[in-house]
Design an enzyme around this catalytic site. Structure first.
Site, PDB file in Angstrom:
ATOM      1  N   ARG A 182      56.071 -58.485  51.850  1.00 45.54           N
ATOM      2  CA  ARG A 182      57.314 -59.393  52.244  1.00 45.54           C
ATOM      3  C   ARG A 182      58.028 -58.609  53.324  1.00 45.54           C
ATOM      4  NH1 ARG A 182      60.590 -62.018  48.291  1.00 45.54           N
ATOM      5  NH2 ARG A 182      60.062 -60.645  46.574  1.00 45.54           N
ATOM      6  N   LYS A 212      55.563 -50.016  52.092  1.00 44.13           N
ATOM      7  CA  LYS A 212      56.917 -50.360  51.579  1.00 44.13           C
ATOM      8  C   LYS A 212      57.822 -49.095  51.519  1.00 44.13           C
ATOM      9  CE  LYS A 212      57.867 -53.042  47.995  1.00 44.13           C
ATOM     10  NZ  LYS A 212      58.176 -54.191  47.128  1.00 44.13           N
ATOM     11  N   GLY A 223      58.469 -46.934  42.847  1.00 45.05           N
ATOM     12  CA  GLY A 223      59.043 -46.428  44.309  1.00 45.05           C
ATOM     13  C   GLY A 223      59.950 -47.101  44.991  1.00 45.05           C
ATOM     14  N   GLY A 226      60.554 -60.476  34.509  1.00 47.88           N
ATOM     15  CA  GLY A 226      59.948 -60.591  33.365  1.00 47.88           C
ATOM     16  C   GLY A 226      61.186 -60.556  32.084  1.00 47.88           C
ATOM     17  N   ALA A 235      79.743 -23.924  80.247  1.00 49.96           N
ATOM     18  CA  ALA A 235      79.393 -25.247  80.353  1.00 49.96           C
ATOM     19  C   ALA A 235      78.130 -25.426  81.271  1.00 49.96           C
ATOM     20  CB  ALA A 235      80.393 -25.833  81.158  1.00 49.96           C
ATOM     21  N   ASN A 268      63.437 -23.763  76.927  1.00 51.75           N
ATOM     22  CA  ASN A 268      62.789 -23.153  75.759  1.00 51.75           C
ATOM     23  C   ASN A 268      61.130 -23.679  75.731  1.00 51.75           C
ATOM     24  OD1 ASN A 268      63.600 -25.667  75.354  1.00 51.75           O
ATOM     25  ND2 ASN A 268      63.288 -25.327  73.228  1.00 51.75           N
ATOM     26  N   ARG A 307      70.923 -16.143  91.673  1.00 49.61           N
ATOM     27  CA  ARG A 307      71.308 -17.067  92.515  1.00 49.61           C
ATOM     28  C   ARG A 307      71.257 -16.844  93.593  1.00 49.61           C
ATOM     29  NH1 ARG A 307      77.595 -16.781  90.339  1.00 49.61           N
ATOM     30  NH2 ARG A 307      78.494 -15.279  91.823  1.00 49.61           N
TER      31      ARG A 307
HETATM   32  C1  UD1 Z   1      57.424 -55.939  37.667  1.00 48.85           C
HETATM   33  C2  UD1 Z   1      57.434 -56.550  36.186  1.00 48.85           C
HETATM   34  C3  UD1 Z   1      58.590 -57.238  35.664  1.00 48.85           C
HETATM   35  C4  UD1 Z   1      59.671 -56.898  36.073  1.00 48.85           C
HETATM   36  C5  UD1 Z   1      59.817 -56.438  37.509  1.00 48.85           C
HETATM   37  C6  UD1 Z   1      61.121 -55.745  37.910  1.00 48.85           C
HETATM   38  C7  UD1 Z   1      54.891 -56.303  35.564  1.00 48.85           C
HETATM   39  C8  UD1 Z   1      53.863 -56.937  35.040  1.00 48.85           C
HETATM   40  N1  UD1 Z   1      56.089 -56.812  35.636  1.00 48.85           N
HETATM   41  O1  UD1 Z   1      56.952 -57.390  38.323  1.00 48.85           O
HETATM   42  O2  UD1 Z   1      58.466 -57.720  34.362  1.00 48.85           O
HETATM   43  O3  UD1 Z   1      60.693 -57.799  35.821  1.00 48.85           O
HETATM   44  O4  UD1 Z   1      58.629 -55.542  37.769  1.00 48.85           O
HETATM   45  O5  UD1 Z   1      60.996 -55.535  39.403  1.00 48.85           O
HETATM   46  O6  UD1 Z   1      55.078 -55.024  35.354  1.00 48.85           O
HETATM   47  N2  UD1 Z   1      52.402 -51.647  41.790  1.00 48.85           N
HETATM   48  C9  UD1 Z   1      51.334 -50.404  41.943  1.00 48.85           C
HETATM   49  N3  UD1 Z   1      50.084 -51.003  41.592  1.00 48.85           N
HETATM   50  C10 UD1 Z   1      49.732 -52.168  41.145  1.00 48.85           C
HETATM   51  C11 UD1 Z   1      50.908 -53.268  40.907  1.00 48.85           C
HETATM   52  C12 UD1 Z   1      52.166 -52.846  41.360  1.00 48.85           C
HETATM   53  O7  UD1 Z   1      51.568 -49.540  42.411  1.00 48.85           O
HETATM   54  O8  UD1 Z   1      48.553 -52.755  40.961  1.00 48.85           O
HETATM   55  C13 UD1 Z   1      53.834 -51.210  42.030  1.00 48.85           C
HETATM   56  C14 UD1 Z   1      54.402 -51.842  43.041  1.00 48.85           C
HETATM   57  O9  UD1 Z   1      54.218 -50.964  44.346  1.00 48.85           O
HETATM   58  C15 UD1 Z   1      55.806 -52.006  42.763  1.00 48.85           C
HETATM   59  C16 UD1 Z   1      55.937 -51.808  41.195  1.00 48.85           C
HETATM   60  O10 UD1 Z   1      54.509 -51.533  40.817  1.00 48.85           O
HETATM   61  O11 UD1 Z   1      56.709 -50.784  43.132  1.00 48.85           O
HETATM   62  C17 UD1 Z   1      56.086 -53.165  40.563  1.00 48.85           C
HETATM   63  O12 UD1 Z   1      55.038 -54.165  41.237  1.00 48.85           O
HETATM   64  P1  UD1 Z   1      55.431 -55.487  41.427  1.00 48.85           P
HETATM   65  O13 UD1 Z   1      54.167 -56.244  41.914  1.00 48.85           O
HETATM   66  O14 UD1 Z   1      56.658 -55.711  42.511  1.00 48.85           O
HETATM   67  O15 UD1 Z   1      55.749 -56.053  40.020  1.00 48.85           O
HETATM   68  P2  UD1 Z   1      56.817 -57.494  39.696  1.00 48.85           P
HETATM   69  O16 UD1 Z   1      55.916 -58.729  39.898  1.00 48.85           O
HETATM   70  O17 UD1 Z   1      58.000 -57.372  40.622  1.00 48.85           O
END
Ligand code: UD1
Ligand code: CA
Length: 446
Positions: A18, A25, A107, A141, A363, A369, A423
């Site tokens: 997104r 990201k 992250g 969640g 000035a 360099n 000069r």
């Molecule tokens: C997740 C939580 C949700 C919570 C929300 C808060 C789960 C299943 N759900 O949902 O309960 O309310 O975060 O923002 O954990 N990522 C990976 N590898 C993957 C999947 C995700 O590194 O395979 C990282 C993403 O880059 C991201 C973070 O984990 O930084 C969260 O993943 P995302 O898919 O955004 O989870 P949500 O659906 O937001």
């Protein structure tokens, strides 16, 4: 309260579709540094034994950025993004032999506070989930709690109407003992609405096995996650507002706080004065009592006490200004040390240089360099006087107490106490200006 060793796992494998971006990201900048740098910096305050970043999309670029941000952090590769539990599993082999508390962070969630993390680290429960009361629970969640703490987390997609009505939601941050994760992660399946391996299945599994599972809450502002450019802009505004407030609390004068931009690691001493429209990139320290006048851009530099900079000056990485140095308008300084009391007032470029104490730079002076291939150094001794519009063709050395004549092109070293002129000698023709003008006017016919 318990004091266990801590390990951090920072999830950063997602694409962040997104964002509409080719850049992963977590590498978009917030407060002058890649997004992932915020979680790493806060996490480091807990003095973890291990820090693991899970990378996937753009892993090479993420690895490079992480190496810069936190050289001791290690990388785990998640080739396919199969869910948050799957991501954590990729990090576990790197924690072989680690016994203690593992904290999972995202992250893309930069504002989780140090105190909040410390609460998770020291909590007595076996699993602790960071939750918050959401103004709009949206697609978070849902945390289903009972008399004995957290019963389970239900993902929005899998929740019925009654569960969706719950406003206590999951921030994504979770802490659990390493041994518990080793036991339960492999038991998590992907039979859910998203077909993903959910880390959020851990609480229910652990509780069923008799472990204590609890929720710790924090303010919603800490849990802001970034999914879109609009959210990134919103987060930047929130970051800047806090950084400005902190600077004011610390005793820094900001003439117009809303126009001053900070980086994550900007460090400014008490009684420093910062004018309007000053931008701090990463790696800047300004000592007490220094003054940065309006419209300056600083990055990777140090400004000592009593120095004045600007207006309209640019300090680039490696610029180090000693005490009482004066840098004036339209001056650019890069990788150069200016000893105490140096004055460089106007329209000058100093790059790859060392300028001795109390030397005056006229000035329009330029250190030449770069020869098109390599960079070369300019050394100027103490108490020297560089005449206006001097070109210092590096590598070159100007001695202590030496002078250069205005407009000189200095290609050879100048010994201590010498005056160098490089000069053309002036030629003066009496009356020639008027005669020349008349001749030109005649030619034009008037
Ligand atoms: C997740 C939580 C949700 C919570 C929300 C808060 C789960 C299943 N759900 O949902 O309960 O309310 O975060 O923002 O954990 N990522 C990976 N590898 C993957 C999947 C995700 O590194 O395979 C990282 C993403 O880059 C991201 C973070 O984990 O930084 C969260 O993943 P995302 O898919 O955004 O989870 P949500 O659906 O937001
Ligand atoms: Ca998310």
């Amino acid at each position: 309260m318990t004091e266990k060793p801590v390990a951090l796992i920072v999830l950063a494998a997602g694409q962040g579709s997104r964002m509409q971006s080719d850049l992963p990201k977590v590498l978009h900048r917030l407060g002058g540094v890649p997004l992932v740098g915020h979680a790493l910096a806060t996490g480091r305050l807990l003095e973890p034994e291990e820090v693991i970043v899970v990378a996937g999309h753009g892993a090479e670029a993420v690895a490079k950025a992480v190496a810069k941000l936190d050289p001791e952090a290690r990388l785990a590769l998640q080739e396919e993004q199969l869910g948050t539990a799957h991501a954590v599993r990729q990090a576990m082999p790197l924690l072989k032999g680690f016994e203690g508390r593992v904290i999972v962070l995202y992250g893309d969630t930069p504002f989780i506070g140090e105190e909040t993390l410390a609460n998770l680290a020291s909590h007595a429960a076996d699993v602790v989930v960071l939750g918050f009361e959401a103004a709009d629970p949206g697609r978070y969640g849902r945390l289903v709690t009972g008399p004995e703490g957290l019963e389970r987390i239900v993902e929005y997609k899998d929740a019925d109407e009654a569960t969706r009505a719950i406003r206590l939601v999951n921030s994504g941050v979770l802490a659990a003992d390493a041994a518990l994760l080793r036991e339960f992660l492999p038991r998590i399946g992907n039979r859910n609405a998203a077909g993903e391996y959910y880390l959020t299945d851990i609480p229910e599994l652990a509780r069923a096995a008799g472990h204590r599972v609890e929720v710790v809450t924090c303010d919603e502002s800490e849990t802001l996650g970034i999914n879109t450019r609009a959210e990134l802009a919103q987060a930047e505004a929130a970051f800047q507002a806090r950084a400005r407030a902190r600077a004011l609390e610390d005793g820094v004068t900001l003439s117009d706080p809303a126009t001053v931009w900070f980086a994550l690691d900007t460090c400014i001493g008490r009684d420093a004065v910062i004018g309007q429209n000053v931008v701090f990139g990463p790696g800047v320290t300004v000592e007490s009592g220094a003054e940065i006048l309006p419209f300056c851009h600083l990055e990777g530099c140090h400004v000592s006490a009593g120095a004045t900079v600007g207006p309209f000056a640019r300090l680039r990485p490696g610029a180090e200004l000693g005490g009482d140095v004066h840098v004036g308008n339209f001056v650019e300084i890069k990788n150069a040390v200016l000893d105490e009391g140096v004055k460089v007032g106007h329209l000058t470029y100093l790059g790859d240089a060392h300028i001795g104490e109390a030397t005056n730079i006229g000035a329009g002076t330029i250190t030449c360099n770069y020869d098109g291939v390599g960079k070369h150094r300019t050394e100027i001794g103490a108490h020297a006087f560089i005449g206006s519009d001097t070109m210092l063709v590096a590598p070159v050395r100007v001695g202590a107490r030496a002078m250069t004549g205005s407009g000189s092109v200095i290609t050879e070293d100048v010994p201590d106490d010498a005056l160098a002129l490089g000069r053309a000698r002036q030629v003066t023709k009496p009356g020639l200006a008027t005669r020349l003008m008349q001749a030109l006017r005649q030619k034009k016919g008037n």
